[in-house]
Design an enzyme around this catalytic site. Structure first.
Site, PDB file in Angstrom:
ATOM      1  N   SER A 282       0.838  -1.188   0.000  1.00 56.64           N
ATOM      2  CA  SER A 282       0.000   0.000   0.000  1.00 56.64           C
ATOM      3  C   SER A 282       0.878   1.244   0.000  1.00 56.64           C
ATOM      4  CB  SER A 282      -0.897   0.013   1.236  1.00 56.64           C
ATOM      5  OG  SER A 282      -0.102   0.156   2.394  1.00 56.64           O
ATOM      6  N   LYS A 283       0.242   2.379  -0.008  1.00 62.95           N
ATOM      7  CA  LYS A 283       0.978   3.645  -0.125  1.00 62.95           C
ATOM      8  C   LYS A 283       2.067   3.805   0.928  1.00 62.95           C
ATOM      9  CE  LYS A 283      -3.039   5.933  -1.920  1.00 62.95           C
ATOM     10  NZ  LYS A 283      -3.965   5.002  -1.267  1.00 62.95           N
TER      11      LYS A 283
END
Length: 467
Positions: free
Chosen positions: A240-241
Site C-alpha cells: 500500500s501507499k
RNA sequence: GCUCCCUUCGUCUAGUGGCCGAGGACGUCGGAUUUUCAAUCCGAAAAUCACGGGUUCGAAUCCCGUAGGGAGUCCCA
C-alpha cells in the site's frame, strides 16, 4: 492445441502502473510472446469515474518502459458497455438472469438476514412472476446462479478449487443505470477478445467461479485460469501507499533499469531452478505458469538493487551517459559536452560500482571536482605525512612520461614506481588517492587517472604538492 | 459469520516419497585484494521445512486437524 494463445493484461486506470500489475503484465506477455501468441491490453474502466485518459497514459508509459508491447489498440471496457448490456439481456432471454427491483435498503436488510440465518442471499424477484413487476421503477439484472451443487475452477496455479454454489449468490450483472458490472464485463470482453489464458492476481480467484457460471450460461468456452499471488510489502502486508514506491514510474525515478526491474519481478514468485539472472530472451524461453509459486512474495529492495547492478554492468558505455543524464540534471549537475566526454571515458568503471543510474551520479562525484580540490580536514591527512608531498612530486614526474592511453598502463607505471623504490603501494596510494579524489569514493587509481585525463590528473597532483 | 487461498534460512526461492542431518540467491558477519569504496573474490552464521496427528520400511514432499496470514462476501474492479 492448434489454437493460438491469447493473453491479456486488464488494469484499472488508477494513475500509475502498479508494481504488482507490472508483474502480472510481464507474466501474461511472456506466456503469449514465448509461444507465438497474442498479448492484449484492456483498460477496466467500466465504472465511468474510472474513465481517465491521464491514468491510461500512465499505464501505457509503464508498460512501454518495461518493454512490453501489446497487439492492436488498447481496449476500453467503458466503450464496450452496450455490448455488455446486450449480453445481460441475452442472459435474461435465456432465463439465466432476471430483473430485480430491490432497493438498496431492501438489499441491505436481506443481506444481514442471510448472514444471520447462514443461508445465501436471494432476491425475491428470482422466482417472482414478471407480471407483478412494478412499472417505471429502475431495476438491475441479476444472474440466476445455481442453488445447489458446486462450481469447480481448474486453476493452473492453484489446482482444482471447489466452491459450494450455496456460497455464490445471484450477482448483479447490469446496474440500474444500465452500466455493466465487473464480473459480466470481464467475461464478455475476454470471450470477444478470444482470450485463451487468463493470468491475473489471486484476489480474483473467487470471481473466477462466478465468471465461470456466466461462461457456462452463455455456452462459451471457458479459458484457462491462472491466479498468481499478490506482491506484499517488506512487512508482509499487502502493498500500500505507506510502503513507498507503488508504481513502476517510481522505480524508474529511483534509477532502476527496466531490464533489472523486470528480472527481479519475474523472479518474485516464479522460478526456473536456481537461475537468478534471467534476461528477456531466457525468460521468453523458460517462462511457464507451472513455475509460479502459490504464496505471496515480499518486495526486497536490496535484491532488486543487486539484480539491477548486473544490468548496469552490461550497459553500453554511451547508454550509461544517456540514461544517467536525467539523474545528473536532477542532482543539479550540469552536463556540458566536456563533462559528457569525461563521463563516457569513466563509464566502464562507474557502471561496475553503481547499482542504479542514480548511483552513477555519486560514483562520478570525483570526476567533476574543480581544482584545486578541497583537501582540508580528514581528506588531506595522507598528505601531511612526512615526505608525502615530495613523493607525490616524484610520482607526478613518473606519470608525466607514462602511457595515458589505458588504465592498465597507468596502473603499471604506479606499480613500477613503487617497486623501483622498494616501498609498499600503500605509501603512494594513500596520498595519491587523496590528491586525486579528495576522499570521494572512486575506482582504482589507474582508472581514476585515465578517467581524469593527463591534464586534469597531473594538475590535481601538482595542486596537492604545492598548495 | 460464511466461502476460498497461502505457510521451507531475515527476504526471494530449489525441492513433486528415499540423492535433504534441506541446495542457490539477496542481506548479514568475517577475511582477501600490500590504494578509498557501495565493486570483486573467498569463507561463515542463518530454516526442529507454521504447529499437531496420521499413512508409509521411509515425508519438506500424501491425508486430516489447529494456528497465523490473505482474498471475497453484490448495483468497486
Amino acid at each position: 492445441m492448434p489454437t493460438r494463445i491469447v493473453t491479456r493484461f486488464a488494469p484499472s486506470p488508477t494513475g500509475y502502473l502498479h508494481i504488482g500489475g507490472a508483474r502480472t503484465a510481464l507474466f501474461n506477455w511472456l506466456y503469449a510472446r514465448g509461444r507465438g501468441g497474442k498479448f492484449l491490453l484492456r483498460i477496466e474502466d467500466t465504472d465511468r469515474a474510472r474513465h481517465n485518459e491521464a491514468a491510461v497514459e500512465a499505464i501505457i508509459d509503464g508498460l512501454s518502459w518495461l518493454g512490453l508491447d501489446w497487439d492492436g489498440e488498447p481496449i476500453s471496457q467503458y466503450a464496450r458497455r452496450e455490448r455488455h448490456a446486450e449480453i445481460a439481456y441475452a442472459l435474461l432471454d435465456k432465463g439465466a438472469a432476471y430483473r430485480c427491483y430491490m432497493t438498496t435498503d431492501e438489499i441491505e436488510a436481506s443481506r444481514l438476514r442471510a448472514i444471520e440465518t447462514k443461508s445465501r442471499f436471494e432476491s425475491p424477484w428470482r422466482d417472482a412472476d414478471p407480471a407483478t413487476a412494478p412499472d417505471g421503477v429502475p431495476f438491475t439484472i441479476r444472474f440466476r446462479a445455481p442453488r445447489d451443487g458446486e462450481t469447480s475452477v481448474d486453476d493452473v496455479v492453484q489446482g482444482i478449487v471447489k466452491f459450494p454454489n450455496s456460497a455464490l449468490d445471484d450477482l448483479i450483472i447490469l446496474r440500474s443505470d444500465g452500466a455493466p458490472t465487473y464480473n459480466l464485463a470481464v467475461v464478455v470482453d475476454d470471450h470477444d477478445m478470444g482470450v485463451t489464458h487468463v493470468i491475473r492476481g489471486d484476489d480474483h480467484l473467487n470471481n473466477a467461479a462466478r465468471q465461470q457460471q456466466i461462461y457456462a450460461a452463455m455456452d462459451w468456452p471457458i479459458p484457462s485460469f491462472s491466479h498468481v499471488p499478490l506482491i506484499h510489502g517488506a512487512d508482509g502486508a499487502k502493498l500500500s501507499k505507506r510502503h513507498g514506491a507503488l508504481g513502476v514510474d517510481a522505480y524508474r525515478d529511483l534509477g532502476f533499469l527496466p531490464e533489472g526491474l523486470a528480472n527481479y519481478l519475474i523472479r518474485l514468485g516464479w522460478s526456473h531452478g536456481d537461475d537468478e539472472i534471467i534476461p528477456r530472451v531466457k525468460a521468453l524461453e523458460w517462462f511457464d505458469i507451472a513455475g509460479i509459486n502459490r504464496a505471496p512474495a515480499r518486495l526486497d529492495l536490496s535484491k532488486l538493487e543487486h539484480t539491477n547492478a548486473h544490468y548496469m554492468k552490461a550497459l553500453d558505455d554511451r547508454a550509461v551517459v544517456e540514461k544517467s543524464a536525467p539523474f545528473f540534471a536532477r542532482a543539479s549537475v550540469a552536463l556540458d559536452d566536456g563533462r559528457r566526454a569525461q563521463l563516457l571515458r569513466a563509464a566502464p568503471f562507474l557502471k561496475e560500482r553503481a547499482p542504479t543510474l542514480a548511483a552513477i551520479v555519486d560514483a562520478a562525484g570525483f570526476l567533476f571536482l574543480a581544482r584545486p580540490l578541497d583537501l582540508s580536514g580528514k581528506t588531506g591527512k595522507a598528505l601531511e605525512k612526512e615526505g608525502a608531498r615530495a613523493l607525490l612530486a616524484e610520482i607526478a614526474g613518473k606519470l608525466a612520461g607514462a602511457d595515458w592511453s589505458s588504465p592498465e598502463g597507468l596502473e603499471t607505471s604506479l606499480k613500477d614506481f613503487a617497486a623501483d623504490r622498494a616501498i609498499g603501494f600503500g605509501l603512494i596510494g594513500q596520498p595519491l588517492r587523496a590528491a586525486l579524489t579528495a576522499g570521494h569514493s572512486a575506482p582504482s587509481l589507474g582508472e581514476v587517472l585515465y578517467a581524469l585525463g593527463r591534464e586534469q590528473g597531473l594538475g590535481r597532483i601538482e595542486d596537492a604538492v604545492s598548495p
